[in-house]
Design a protein around this motif. Structure first.
Motif, short mmCIF file in Angstrom:
data_model
loop_
_atom_site.label_atom_id
_atom_site.label_comp_id
_atom_site.label_asym_id
_atom_site.label_seq_id
_atom_site.Cartn_x
_atom_site.Cartn_y
_atom_site.Cartn_z
N ALA A 190 0.83 -1.21 0.00
CA ALA A 190 0.00 0.00 0.00
C ALA A 190 0.86 1.25 0.00
O ALA A 190 0.59 2.20 -0.74
CB ALA A 190 -0.93 0.00 1.21
N ASN A 191 1.90 1.26 0.81
CA ASN A 191 2.79 2.43 0.86
C ASN A 191 3.46 2.69 -0.48
O ASN A 191 3.68 3.84 -0.84
CB ASN A 191 3.83 2.27 1.98
N ALA A 192 3.75 1.63 -1.21
CA ALA A 192 4.37 1.81 -2.53
C ALA A 192 3.39 2.45 -3.51
O ALA A 192 3.80 3.17 -4.42
CB ALA A 192 4.84 0.46 -3.07
N ASN A 193 2.11 2.20 -3.33
CA ASN A 193 1.08 2.75 -4.22
C ASN A 193 0.53 4.09 -3.76
O ASN A 193 -0.07 4.81 -4.54
CB ASN A 193 -0.08 1.76 -4.37
N LEU A 194 0.72 4.40 -2.49
CA LEU A 194 0.18 5.63 -1.91
C LEU A 194 1.35 6.47 -1.39
O LEU A 194 1.69 6.39 -0.21
CB LEU A 194 -0.80 5.29 -0.78
#
Length: 128
Positions: free
Chosen positions: A55-59
């Motif tokens: 998620a952190n990679a996408n957000l």
């Protein structure tokens, strides 16, 4: 437009899958090789899990991670069952945290609330 899936961001996808299988009898439909994303077989709409790292990679601006040490996010997932009390007990035995024991609501539905291993709020309700 068609509602297709819900993704729950979790610490450990394989742990989440195992919990949802034990607690609710769901079956894994798919897991990617990296074990950062998986889907459960729930019928027409997928219930999916992705790691917090994914998620952190996408957000790029981040997000509020789910955690039992914090209040639940302002969203819940819901499961419908004919026997809410039995489903509630099964989920708690599998490691869910009790939030509100099942009770009959004024509109006639029986509803109980629990939180999963990552603190995600789950409603167990009888059919309306």
């Amino acid at each position: 437009m068609k509602f297709s899936y819900t993704i729950l961001y979790v610490k450990d996808v394989t742990q989440a899958i195992a919990f949802y299988e034990r607690a609710f009898g769901l079956k894994q439909r798919f897991i990617d090789e990296s074990k950062q994303y998986a889907e459960m077989d729930t019928g027409g709409t997928a219930l999916a899990f992705a790691t917090n790292e994914f998620a952190n990679a996408n957000l790029p601006q981040g997000f509020q991670e789910n955690s039992l040490s914090k209040l639940p996010a302002g969203i819940e997932i819901g499961f419908v069952t004919e026997d809410v009390a039995a489903a509630f007990e099964q989920a708690v035995a599998a490691g869910a945290v009790e939030v509100a024991a099942p009770q009959v609501k004024p509109w006639g539905q029986t509803v109980g609330y629990i939180r999963d291993l990552d603190g995600i709020l789950i409603e167990l309700g009888s059919p309306i």
